[in-house]
Design a protein around this motif. Structure first.
Motif, PDB file in Angstrom:
ATOM      1  N   TYR A 191     -44.396 -25.386 -23.804  1.00  9.33           N
ATOM      2  CA  TYR A 191     -43.236 -26.213 -23.503  1.00  9.33           C
ATOM      3  C   TYR A 191     -42.392 -26.389 -24.764  1.00  9.33           C
ATOM      4  CZ  TYR A 191     -45.987 -27.601 -19.384  1.00  9.33           C
ATOM      5  OH  TYR A 191     -46.738 -27.600 -18.236  1.00  9.33           O
ATOM      6  N   GLY A 192     -41.089 -26.549 -24.577  1.00 14.20           N
ATOM      7  CA  GLY A 192     -40.212 -26.861 -25.698  1.00 14.20           C
ATOM      8  C   GLY A 192     -39.689 -25.638 -26.416  1.00 14.20           C
ATOM      9  N   SER A 193     -38.977 -25.892 -27.514  1.00 12.39           N
ATOM     10  CA  SER A 193     -38.333 -24.816 -28.258  1.00 12.39           C
ATOM     11  C   SER A 193     -39.359 -23.874 -28.870  1.00 12.39           C
ATOM     12  CB  SER A 193     -37.439 -25.401 -29.358  1.00 12.39           C
ATOM     13  OG  SER A 193     -38.197 -26.179 -30.248  1.00 12.39           O
ATOM     14  N   HIS A 206     -44.187 -21.847 -28.780  1.00 14.44           N
ATOM     15  CA  HIS A 206     -43.589 -23.051 -28.224  1.00 14.44           C
ATOM     16  C   HIS A 206     -43.937 -24.255 -29.098  1.00 14.44           C
ATOM     17  CE1 HIS A 206     -42.013 -21.640 -24.335  1.00 14.44           C
ATOM     18  NE2 HIS A 206     -43.014 -20.788 -24.340  1.00 14.44           N
ATOM     19  N   LEU A 207     -43.145 -25.305 -28.944  1.00 14.26           N
ATOM     20  CA  LEU A 207     -43.430 -26.534 -29.672  1.00 14.26           C
ATOM     21  C   LEU A 207     -44.740 -27.156 -29.199  1.00 14.26           C
ATOM     22  CD1 LEU A 207     -42.658 -28.770 -31.645  1.00 14.26           C
ATOM     23  CD2 LEU A 207     -41.248 -29.790 -29.840  1.00 14.26           C
ATOM     24  N   ALA A 211     -39.012 -29.617 -34.250  1.00 19.57           N
ATOM     25  CA  ALA A 211     -38.608 -28.942 -33.021  1.00 19.57           C
ATOM     26  C   ALA A 211     -38.115 -27.527 -33.283  1.00 19.57           C
ATOM     27  CB  ALA A 211     -37.528 -29.755 -32.307  1.00 19.57           C
ATOM     28  N   LYS A 212     -37.223 -27.383 -34.242  1.00 21.31           N
ATOM     29  CA  LYS A 212     -36.656 -26.060 -34.523  1.00 21.31           C
ATOM     30  C   LYS A 212     -36.029 -26.080 -35.907  1.00 21.31           C
ATOM     31  CE  LYS A 212     -33.965 -26.710 -30.931  1.00 21.31           C
ATOM     32  NZ  LYS A 212     -32.938 -26.578 -29.876  1.00 21.31           N
ATOM     33  N   ASP A 270     -35.019 -29.445 -38.299  1.00 23.27           N
ATOM     34  CA  ASP A 270     -34.196 -30.307 -37.472  1.00 23.27           C
ATOM     35  C   ASP A 270     -34.921 -31.638 -37.296  1.00 23.27           C
ATOM     36  OD1 ASP A 270     -32.689 -31.588 -35.622  1.00 23.27           O
ATOM     37  OD2 ASP A 270     -32.695 -30.002 -34.132  1.00 23.27           O
ATOM     38  N   ASP A 278     -33.762 -33.420 -33.273  1.00 26.69           N
ATOM     39  CA  ASP A 278     -34.134 -32.878 -31.977  1.00 26.69           C
ATOM     40  C   ASP A 278     -35.653 -32.814 -31.854  1.00 26.69           C
ATOM     41  OD1 ASP A 278     -34.349 -31.662 -29.569  1.00 26.69           O
ATOM     42  OD2 ASP A 278     -33.412 -29.786 -30.142  1.00 26.69           O
ATOM     43  N   GLU A 315     -37.354 -33.305 -29.110  1.00 24.14           N
ATOM     44  CA  GLU A 315     -37.750 -32.891 -27.766  1.00 24.14           C
ATOM     45  C   GLU A 315     -38.801 -33.837 -27.178  1.00 24.14           C
ATOM     46  OE1 GLU A 315     -38.022 -28.699 -26.891  1.00 24.14           O
ATOM     47  OE2 GLU A 315     -37.318 -28.195 -28.872  1.00 24.14           O
ATOM     48  N   GLU A 321     -38.420 -35.916 -24.800  1.00 22.99           N
ATOM     49  CA  GLU A 321     -38.388 -35.982 -23.336  1.00 22.99           C
ATOM     50  C   GLU A 321     -39.422 -35.029 -22.754  1.00 22.99           C
ATOM     51  OE1 GLU A 321     -34.542 -35.410 -21.676  1.00 22.99           O
ATOM     52  OE2 GLU A 321     -33.628 -37.097 -22.758  1.00 22.99           O
ATOM     53  N   ILE A 322     -39.577 -33.886 -23.397  1.00 20.02           N
ATOM     54  CA  ILE A 322     -40.581 -32.917 -22.947  1.00 20.02           C
ATOM     55  C   ILE A 322     -41.978 -33.500 -23.153  1.00 20.02           C
ATOM     56  CG2 ILE A 322     -41.614 -30.667 -23.446  1.00 20.02           C
ATOM     57  CD1 ILE A 322     -38.797 -29.677 -24.113  1.00 20.02           C
TER      58      ILE A 322
END
Length: 359
Positions: free
Chosen positions: A138-140, A146-147, A166-167, A174, A177, A179, A181-182
């Motif tokens: 899931y995620g970036s 994936h994250l 995140a990225k 970053d 961000d 993430e 919500e994920i």
């Protein structure tokens, strides 16, 4: 004629000064390099490195005619005894980098990309053998990963993240961000479960804020996670101690049993996550100590354009224990070895699942 001679003389002086400056450049870069570490590095005593003696030993090797490669090697040799993965010497123009990380059992056992991939395949296989669903990402995505990765069985959840950001944006972590919500959608799937495993083995770290965002999903009240202070440049004094507190995040707090998996390549912000989580009463840890490099990286550029990074901060548990150099300890010690790939069984993960069943 006099004017022409004057121009020639001036040109000769400028050329001579230019050559003289170029010849002194290696010595200037060495001195700046040594002074940056001398004024900012926090752990010479911990690593039993006498930085003044290092200067006396290696400064005579830096002559006016030393090559860039030789200068790079001299500096790298001086940094190696620090055994600190946050110490780097980088010549970006020539794509050269030296990292002063100390020895790692995990890195020695799984020393190729294919062995690392097989390690994670073994972990995923162990989950499925214990009734977990096939793991999903899931995620970036960063460097092909994936994250977050998540799986669940009838009673337990398994959450893995291999970095604490995140990225990358414009070459920088970053910090905004996250993430989350994920993450909250993953946590919602855990609301009725009896326990969780959080796997941060070989987590490369990133941002402490990210670590605290994740940790905040596991407490219903503020809890002190760690303290930190920074060396005041050019002195042996430190800044006022800062307190970091885990505060509740997300829609609900998962306060049932949690087991965190770590190893000696659990690094930096992932160690901070582990240290903070260990302050929560429902959390225990299995595996091996984290790497022991918790400080943020202090960065400066040398006159020749090379970049150096170093550790200039001391992190402490709420009881004011500093785990730099030794790593955040585990409650139950279990190591991963290459031979376990033959049976496709992850002994660290197996131990965690067994322990969850006993709560």
């Amino acid at each position: 004629m006099k004017l022409k001679i004057c121009f020639i003389a001036i040109a000769l002086v400028c050329f001579t000064n230019s050559i003289y400056s170029q010849n002194l450049a290696p010595q200037k870069n060495f001195d700046v390099f040594w002074n940056i570490f001398n004024n900012n590095y926090a752990f010479f005593e911990l690593h039993k490195v006498n930085w003044q003696e290092s200067y006396k030993k290696y400064r005579p090797l830096v002559t006016n005619s030393i090559s860039n490669d030789s200068l790079f090697n001299v500096m790298s040799t001086m940094l190696k005894p620090l055994g600190d993965s946050h110490v780097n010497l980088i010549d970006a123009a020539h794509k050269k980098k030296f990292n002063a990380a100390g020895p790692s059992h995990f890195a020695a056992e799984f020393n190729t990309d294919s062995l690392k991939a097989a390690f994670w395949q073994t972990a995923d296989s162990t989950l499925m053998k214990n009734g977990f669903a096939r793991i999903k990402g899931y995620g970036s995505i960063f460097k092909g990963k994936h994250l977050f990765y998540f799986s669940e069985s009838a009673n337990f959840g398994y959450l893995r993240f291999s970095r604490c950001f995140a990225k990358i944006k414009d070459g920088e972590l970053d910090e905004k961000d996250f993430e989350m919500e994920i993450l909250d959608s993953i946590m919602a799937q855990c609301s009725n479960l009896k326990g969780m495993i959080i796997d941060v083995r070989a987590n490369i770290g990133g941002d402490d804020k990210f670590s605290y965002e994740v940790a905040g999903r596991f407490t219903s009240k503020p809890v002190i996670g760690h303290y930190k202070r920074e060396r005041i440049a050019g002195t042996n004094r430190y800044t006022k101690t800062q307190k970091w507190t885990i505060t509740p995040k997300g829609k609900f707090a998962f306060t049932k049993p949690v087991i965190i998996l770590t190893n000696d390549k659990t690094v930096s912000a992932a160690e901070v996550f582990t240290l903070a989580m260990k302050q929560l009463s429902q959390v225990s840890t299995i595996g091996t100590n984290t790497e022991g490099n918790l400080s943020d990286m202090y960065e400066q550029e040398l006159p020749n354009g090379w970049t150096i990074t170093l550790s200039n901060q001391k992190y402490y548990s709420p009881r004011m224990v500093c785990y730099e150099g030794i790593g955040v300890p585990v409650d139950v010690k279990v190591s991963n070895i290459k031979q376990s790939l033959l049976t496709m069984k992850d002994p660290v993960l197996d131990t965690a699942i067994y322990k969850l069943h006993r709560f």
